[in-house]
Design an enzyme around this catalytic site. Structure first.
Site, PDB file in Angstrom:
ATOM      1  N   ASP A 520       0.858  -1.184   0.000  1.00 52.14           N
ATOM      2  CA  ASP A 520       0.000   0.000   0.000  1.00 52.14           C
ATOM      3  C   ASP A 520       0.892   1.230   0.000  1.00 52.14           C
ATOM      4  OD1 ASP A 520      -2.527   1.471   0.399  1.00 52.14           O
ATOM      5  OD2 ASP A 520      -1.721   1.891   2.397  1.00 52.14           O
ATOM      6  N   ASP A 522       1.334   5.050   0.673  1.00 55.71           N
ATOM      7  CA  ASP A 522       0.767   6.200   1.386  1.00 55.71           C
ATOM      8  C   ASP A 522       1.705   7.396   1.227  1.00 55.71           C
ATOM      9  OD1 ASP A 522      -1.524   5.411   3.863  1.00 55.71           O
ATOM     10  OD2 ASP A 522      -0.687   3.872   2.570  1.00 55.71           O
ATOM     11  N   GLU A 524       2.309  11.056   0.968  1.00 53.70           N
ATOM     12  CA  GLU A 524       1.581  12.257   1.355  1.00 53.70           C
ATOM     13  C   GLU A 524       2.498  13.492   1.297  1.00 53.70           C
ATOM     14  OE1 GLU A 524      -0.576  11.710   5.046  1.00 53.70           O
ATOM     15  OE2 GLU A 524      -0.719   9.552   4.703  1.00 53.70           O
ATOM     16  N   TYR A 597     -11.802  11.740   5.948  1.00 54.39           N
ATOM     17  CA  TYR A 597     -11.734  12.287   7.297  1.00 54.39           C
ATOM     18  C   TYR A 597     -10.682  13.379   7.348  1.00 54.39           C
ATOM     19  CZ  TYR A 597      -8.275   8.520   7.005  1.00 54.39           C
ATOM     20  OH  TYR A 597      -7.290   7.667   6.569  1.00 54.39           O
TER      21      TYR A 597
END
Length: 771
Positions: A520, A522, A524, A597
């Site tokens: 995965d 991620d 950012e 979120y």
């Protein structure tokens, strides 16, 4: 605005675990300290031997193996394998970790006798066993794979002489009789033309390609065993490739191409056979204009794998004769692969925070006892870092992050090998109730994930790379084709093949193999600001697409079961535009976890939105939202759908935590969108403004909880001048999961599992809503 200052994965979570790790008792850390003296296995092959002696003790007998080192350097790490004589049973093992399967025994060194000095032996702590039955020496003894008596391996015999089973203008298909193994089983065959290897195979046939038409070639074949020993070559075969001028007529067109079945990563095809004036040699299957499979003339079916889920592909087939004349293409057929969850089902993904075992006291076992593991489809293990110097996947270090979330080097070089695979878990922390022994090669979270998968065979686990604190060097690792290939290979080697660096006696080649079912990403954020100090630039968007393609390529090249490739993707349209090519990334990704979120919040350093409250995970835009930007789950997902993303490649994020403010005025709105005086005290001192759901509801049992029907958001208020919290509960989860299903999306994901109640109240709501 949150998306430019703080991501959903707050860095202080990593800071708190370091503080708590230091506070752990000496009783826990002592086994790790004892193991720091162990060096990485670096034995010189052939320098170790082993001698066997017996001792008759009447009702039982003792068998002892002494390992000797004849080399000039110490050897660290040894293993024995042998077969017991018929009728012998073993009831005890000493000075070694032994596994018995039938008559076969495998022994690993104990932690205290791992090193065999130059010119020395394992005495006085040599491995020995208690046996019953006739006294006799075991057979087939090897030490570190070499014969115990030091004699060289006997290689396989020569295979039978090859014969040509099909000859074309550019290829020769060969078959041969199998070789017989010597000391070790035959593992593969090499086809030689002179001294050059021109083909390899694990069976007794192979096709040599790339040959010149109308040219004579001589081939031999030799076998190699499981240890790489090569046997003698077979008798030679001389063959001449076909002259194309002898046959200018192509085969007829294959008929009635059709799809016979699909999975999430493959399409089955079938067609009617072609004919030719001489002979059809093969059928070539094309995906678009690219050749993806070739099958023999006697086969009119093929399975094309390595495909992306929920994606439409178009195929054609051409026949080819021995002169390599190609027929016209068949009719085109389009087939869409299945999605990851399966028709009519929704996917449920949950992040497990590596550091949750410290302050949160949330262990992999809690996924089981809360009921979450039975409801989840995928667990994302978060997070692993990038090596800042080598730009590779980093493992095998324990280095804490800084306490300052604005430090540009907060996560540089940080990691937690202790939590990953070196920390011994106690019996009450273990999925199966069995404690780690303290010197096993795999301990910690990874060993517990292995046990969890054994209990829940359908559960997948992927390793999440990056996150807010660990994304600094993604841009550098993705910068060039060479750096991408190097980075991806390192990640596959460490996390998929399981080649963990040796750390405190744990790790080693293959120790984590089979734990992770994919990777995965991620990052950012590509192309835009993330954590202070992160490297980024306009080039990231194209480089990310290429990086994902390289991950997909190398994961597929492993063969076997399909490996997942997923990504955490932003809700902010500006960040999507800057870093994510939505027209191309899904060619590689199985699905994207879309942020649902942290639309608003006040961070621990009050650098985000400390002066006004705001909904953190609302489904729809709130009509009362006073901010100049308006975020919602609906608006975030719309960006992806409008760009053509398949809805069955999108999951939506659910927070299992709340974000809060203090000194909040009422304004007639129970604190919603009202003035505040900074982040509220958090669950941990280093995480102001954040509380796990269970901690939130137990800390404020009298808090007034409200449900906004218009925006579908949940919030709680402790009174004028008090605290205001935005979070999800069973009500909002139920509303949002119904919306996910109505839009045909793939499912939902959770950041992160430790926030739930001990009985898994939120996970139950998510599971019920996505049934």
């Amino acid at each position: 605005m949150f998306h430019r200052r703080r991501p959903p994965h707050a860095p202080a979570r990593r800071t708190s675990l370091r503080t708590l790790l230091t506070a752990l008792g000496a009783a826990l850390l002592l086994p790790l300290a004892m193991l720091t003296a162990l060096a990485a296995p670096a034995h010189a092959a052939g320098t170790l031997t082993a001698t066997f002696t017996t001792q008759d003790n009447g009702s039982w007998w003792k068998g002892t193996y002494v390992v000797h080192n004849s080399g000039p350097a110490a050897v660290s790490g040894w293993s024995l394998e042998f077969d017991l004589p018929a009728g012998v049973s073993v009831t005890g093992h000493y000075n070694g970790d032994a596994t018995v399967s039938g008559r076969h025994v495998s022994v690993k060194n104990a932690f205290y006798n791992a090193t065999v000095p130059a010119g020395g032996s394992t005495e006085p702590y040599s491995y020995w066993f208690i046996a019953n039955g006739p006294i006799g020496a075991p057979t087939g003894c090897t030490v570190n794979g070499d014969k115990c008596d030091g004699s060289p391996d006997v290689p396989p015999t020569a295979p039978g002489a090859p014969r040509a089973t099909a000859v074309t203008a550019h290829s020769v298909a060969l078959s041969w009789a199998a070789a017989q193994g010597g000391d070790h089983a035959v593992a593969s065959y090499e086809v030689l033309s002179g001294s050059a290897t021109v083909a390899t195979a694990t069976t007794t046939s192979a096709t040599v390609t790339g040959l010149t038409p109308a040219t004579g070639y001589t081939f031999t074949v030799r076998a190699k065993d499981t240890r790489g020993n090569a046997g003698p070559a077979s008798a030679p075969l001389t063959v001449r490739t076909v002259d194309p001028a002898s046959d200018p007529t192509p085969p007829t067109t294959p008929g009635s191409l059709r799809a016979t079945g699909t999975t999430s990563s493959s399409v089955g095809l079938a067609w009617d056979k072609s004919s030719d004036n001489v002979a059809v040699a093969a059928y070539d299957v094309y995906r678009g204009g690219a050749l993806v499979r070739t099958v023999g003339a006697d086969t009119t079916t093929a399975t094309v794998d390595g495909l992306s889920p929920a994606t439409a592909y178009t195929f054609t087939v051409k026949a080819r004769d021995t002169a390599d004349n190609a027929s016209p293409a068949s009719n085109a057929v389009t087939a869409t692969t299945d999605d990851v969850a399966g028709a009519g089902k929704q996917l449920k993904v949950g992040y497990f925070a590596q550091w949750g075992i410290y302050g949160r006291q949330y262990f992999v076992k809690n996924l089981d006892t809360s009921g979450a593991a039975a409801k989840l489809d995928v667990v994302n293990y978060a997070f692993e870092n990038l090596d800042p110097a080598n730009l590779t996947c980093q493992a095998g270090v324990t280095k804490g992050v800084s306490a300052n979330p604005q430090d540009p080097d907060e996560g540089t070089g940080a990691g937690d090998a202790d939590a990953d695979y070196a920390r011994p878990m106690s019996a009450d922390q273990s999925v199966d109730g069995v404690a780690d022994d303290g010197w096993g090669k795999l301990r910690g979270n990874l060993n517990q994930l292995k046990k969890l998968k054994a209990k829940y065979p359908k559960l997948k686990v992927v390793v999440s790379l990056g996150g807010w604190t660990y994304s600094k060097f993604f841009s550098d690792a993705a910068a060039t084709a060479a750096s991408r290939e190097k980075f991806v290979k390192s990640c596959v080697d460490v996390w998929i093949k399981g080649d963990l660096p040796v750390y405190n006696g744990a790790g080693g080649p293959g120790t984590a193999a089979g734990i992770f079912d994919g990777i995965d990403i991620d990052w950012e954020w590509p192309g835009s600001e993330g954590h202070p100090g992160n490297h980024y630039g306009a080039q990231d968007k194209a480089n990310l697409t290429a990086l994902l393609a390289e991950f997909r390529k190398q994961l597929d090249a492993l063969g076997g079961a399909h490996r997942l490739l997923t990504a955490f993707t932003p809700a902010d349209p500006a960040k999507i535009s800057a870093g994510w090519d939505l027209s191309r990334i899904f060619d590689s990704l199985d699905y994207a976890n879309v942020q649902g979120y942290d639309f608003h919040g006040a961070g621990s350093d009050n650098s985000w939105e400390p002066k006004r409250t705001g909904d953190g995970s609302n489904l729809y835009a709130d009509a009362q939202d006073p901010y100049p930007f308006h975020f919602s789950v609906e608006d975030a997902v719309k960006v992806y759908l409008d760009a053509g993303a398949n809805p069955r490649k999108l999951t939506v994020g659910f927070p299992f935590y709340g974000r809060g403010w203090q000194g909040v005025t009422d304004g007639g709105a129970a604190g919603e969108w009202q003035d505040a005086n900074g982040a509220a005290p958090g669950q941990f001192d280093t995480e102001a403004g954040v509380r796990g759901y269970n901690n939130l509801i137990t800390s404020f049992p009298a808090m007034t909880v409200r449900h906004d029907e218009q925006s579908v958001s949940t919030y709680g208020y402790t009174g004028p001048g008090g605290q205001w919290w935005t979070f999800d509960d069973a009500w909002s989860i139920g509303k949002k999961t119904a919306w996910i299903k109505s839009k045909g999306l793939l499912g939902g994901f959770v950041w992160e599992m430790s926030g739930d109640t001990p009985d898994g109240r939120l996970m139950t709501a998510l599971n019920d809503g996505l049934k």
